[in-house]
Design an enzyme around this catalytic site. Structure first.
Site, PDB file in Angstrom:
ATOM      1  N   HIS A  47     -52.337 -90.898 -34.166  1.00 36.23           N
ATOM      2  CA  HIS A  47     -51.340 -89.337 -34.013  1.00 36.23           C
ATOM      3  C   HIS A  47     -50.869 -89.068 -35.051  1.00 36.23           C
ATOM      4  O   HIS A  47     -50.736 -88.045 -35.720  1.00 36.23           O
ATOM      5  CB  HIS A  47     -50.261 -89.898 -32.396  1.00 36.23           C
ATOM      6  CG  HIS A  47     -49.488 -88.061 -32.267  1.00 36.23           C
ATOM      7  ND1 HIS A  47     -48.728 -88.039 -32.603  1.00 36.23           N
ATOM      8  CD2 HIS A  47     -49.888 -88.149 -31.004  1.00 36.23           C
ATOM      9  CE1 HIS A  47     -47.491 -87.180 -32.026  1.00 36.23           C
ATOM     10  NE2 HIS A  47     -48.892 -86.370 -30.983  1.00 36.23           N
TER      11      HIS A  47
ATOM     12  N   SER B 285     -47.787 -81.259 -31.144  1.00 33.33           N
ATOM     13  CA  SER B 285     -47.395 -82.362 -32.036  1.00 33.33           C
ATOM     14  C   SER B 285     -47.826 -81.427 -33.358  1.00 33.33           C
ATOM     15  O   SER B 285     -47.791 -82.093 -34.304  1.00 33.33           O
ATOM     16  CB  SER B 285     -48.442 -83.343 -31.712  1.00 33.33           C
ATOM     17  OG  SER B 285     -47.343 -84.279 -30.178  1.00 33.33           O
TER      18      SER B 285
ATOM     19  N   ASP C 283     -43.743 -91.916 -36.275  1.00 31.66           N
ATOM     20  CA  ASP C 283     -44.974 -91.539 -35.372  1.00 31.66           C
ATOM     21  C   ASP C 283     -45.733 -92.664 -35.352  1.00 31.66           C
ATOM     22  O   ASP C 283     -44.748 -93.714 -34.946  1.00 31.66           O
ATOM     23  CB  ASP C 283     -45.810 -90.298 -36.502  1.00 31.66           C
ATOM     24  CG  ASP C 283     -46.850 -89.526 -35.407  1.00 31.66           C
ATOM     25  OD1 ASP C 283     -47.581 -89.950 -34.716  1.00 31.66           O
ATOM     26  OD2 ASP C 283     -46.499 -88.299 -35.347  1.00 31.66           O
TER      27      ASP C 283
END
Length: 544
Positions: free
Chosen positions: A241, A414, A193
């Site tokens: 994220h 996600s 990620d």
């Protein structure tokens, strides 16, 4: 200081033979001499309108990894797969690399997908397209991590939120903890990620690089293909994220005030495959290679024995891209479970992204708190008309960790994928007979999922392209899994010279299961839920 290793044979139950398997030879069929390469339209446009451009050459012959299916030991499997991939890439790329060097082209070789990153002009692309050993010529695409919806109105409330979050409870994770005493112990999860804030209060205790005395060793636990991404050698997250997705897998702070993770007992490692929010083939394939055999911070001394059990991939690009497929195949053959977000291009049908699109990927769609599919959640079908997503999980208004020690709500597939990653960790921890068995684990998740009838994009009432096999139910999966006849191994280390406890001794068990633990400040260690059999017991500590 030096590091020494020694091995002793530990019989945990009934005695048996310890069989050491050597990697088998790789047999690969030659390329089709009549074939020509597929050139994507984006590359054709770039090479026609510019001098030199960067592009990818995917070779037709990919490594034969079928020999890994005959191997049980996880370390042997990962070692076999890595060696087979590297040997095949070295042999099959040699002629092409010489050919490119003669033409002055710059190249970078990758082995997890048998491919080269090449800098060249339109004439070179045309010549490569006629070579029988080349399968695809692809433009070098940089794409953003999936855009997630920030629930700003709710983020201010995060600091006061306590106990188990709705999404964690919705998949039954807390029932697994309470009824089976399992929180993912013994399982290692990797996140590819944007990175992770490793010292976030809800993540730091689960980070594999944290030593018993509170110091850190980032070797084999953190990787970034961009050397200037982080200000120090420690893990970082410049986008947020990756910190958010990892918090949904493991998040739990020391006092339990914030409990965002499905499997807070796991250990995590991470690779910045998408630094600065953007992903590229170069960074993602580098991260994929590292995950198969983590290295030290200098990228040296790979250790397949430290590979993760599950990889969370909350990234993808629109449409089909063949570049990622061999990477996913290699993970599966090594016994690593590949979890992917299905994409945020819904509600239209036929919108899964790659690699979630692939048959071998276990892709996840998004649900809201009312158990309804999110409007943005991509719908199938996927590769060969397969149903996609495989399953759906909470993905809207999910509270998790953010850089700076903060918390916030985000929405997207996600956010849904880490629920499956954590659920696989719970399942393998509770039922180690499934550990590394990708097909059986998929079946367990599929069978336990709660059916939702929605055939608007095709499929059936119990398996369709909107909800997949249904809503994720970790509790049902663990309940139905084989959990009997397991043992416990524990002990304590001390110095023969001083009789003082020895902390940070790395204990590796290899046999019916592969497990790694580290002794605490009192020198103690414990392995729960071991399958009976004969194990090799390896100990490591600097200076001993």
């Amino acid at each position: 200081m030096s590091m020494r290793r020694w091995c002793v044979r530990l019989v945990a139950a009934a005695s048996g033979l310890l069989l050491v398997l050597s990697p088998s030879a790789v047999a690969v069929a030659g390329p089709d001499r009549e074939a020509t390469a597929v050139v994507d339209a984006l590359l054709s446009g770039r090479s026609d309108n510019a001098g030199e451009t960067v592009f990818w050459v995917v070779l037709r012959a990919q490594a034969d990894l079928s020999g890994a299916t005959r191997l049980r030991d996880r370390v042997v499997k990962a070692t076999h797969v890595r060696r087979a991939l590297m040997a095949h890439a070295e042999g099959s790329q040699a002629g092409l690399r010489r050919w490119l060097a003669e033409r002055g082209a710059e190249t970078e070789s990758f082995w997890i997908t048998n491919a080269l990153r090449v800098t060249g002009d339109a004439a070179l692309v045309e010549e490569l397209a006629t070579r029988s050993d080349v399968s695809h010529l692809l433009a070098d695409r940089r794409f953003a991590l999936p855009r997630v919806a920030e629930e700003t109105a709710r983020s201010a409330e995060a600091a006061s939120v306590a106990a188990v979050q709705w999404n964690v409870s919705r998949v039954g994770a807390d029932r697994v903890w309470n009824q089976f005493g399992v929180r993912g112990e013994g399982i290692v999860v990797a996140g590819i990620d944007s990175g992770v804030q490793y010292d976030h209060p809800a993540l730091v205790n689960s980070y594999r690089g944290r030593r018993a005395n509170g110091t850190f060793d980032h070797n084999y636990n953190w990787y970034t293909p961009v050397s200037f991404y982080c200000p120090t050698a420690a893990p970082c997250d410049q986008y947020e994220h990756g910190t958010h997705t990892m918090g949904t897998v493991v998040g739990r702070d020391a006092d339990g005030a914030h409990h965002t993770g499905v499997a807070p007992g796991v250990k995590w490692i991470a690779a910045a495959g998408c630094p600065f929010r953007y992903c590229s083939p170069q960074t993602l394939l580098s991260a994929g290679q590292w995950a198969l055999a983590p290295t030290d911070l200098n990228g040296q001394n790979p250790r397949p024995d430290l590979a993760p059990d599950v990889i969370n991939n909350s990234w993808g690009e629109n449409g089909f891209n063949a570049l990622w497929q061999p990477m996913v195949t290699s993970w599966v053959n090594a016994g690593i479970f590949p979890v992917f977000s299905n994409g945020n291009s819904g509600p239209a049908c036929g919108t899964p992204g790659s690699p979630g699109y692939y048959s071998q990927s276990y892709s996840v769609g998004s649900l809201d708190s009312n158990d309804l599919v999110s409007d943005f959640s991509s719908r199938g079908p996927g590769e060969n008309g397969d149903v996609k997503p495989d399953v759906t999980a909470p993905g809207r208004d999910v509270l998790s960790t953010l850089p700076g020690g903060q918390y916030g709500h985000r929405s997207g597939t996600s956010m849904a994928a880490p629920h499956v990653t954590g659920s696989v960790a719970l399942l393998w921890s509770a039922a180690p007979a499934l550990d590394g068995d990708i097909a059986a684990t998929k079946a367990a998740l599929d069978d336990a999922a709660i059916d939702v009838n929605d055939v608007t994009c095709g499929g059936s009432a119990d398996n369709n392209n909107v909800y997949g096999e249904g809503r994720l139910d970790a509790y049902a999966a663990v309940s139905a899994a084989p959990r009997a006849n397991l043992g416990v191994l524990h002990g304590q280390f001390s110095s023969t010279a001083t009789a003082q406890p020895l902390n940070d001794v790395v204990i590796t068990l290899d046999g019916p299961l592969h497990r790694v633990s580290v002794s605490g400040m009192d020198g103690g260690y414990k392995f729960d839920r071991l399958l009976p059999g004969t194990y090799t017991y390896t100990l490591e500590k600097w200076g001993y």
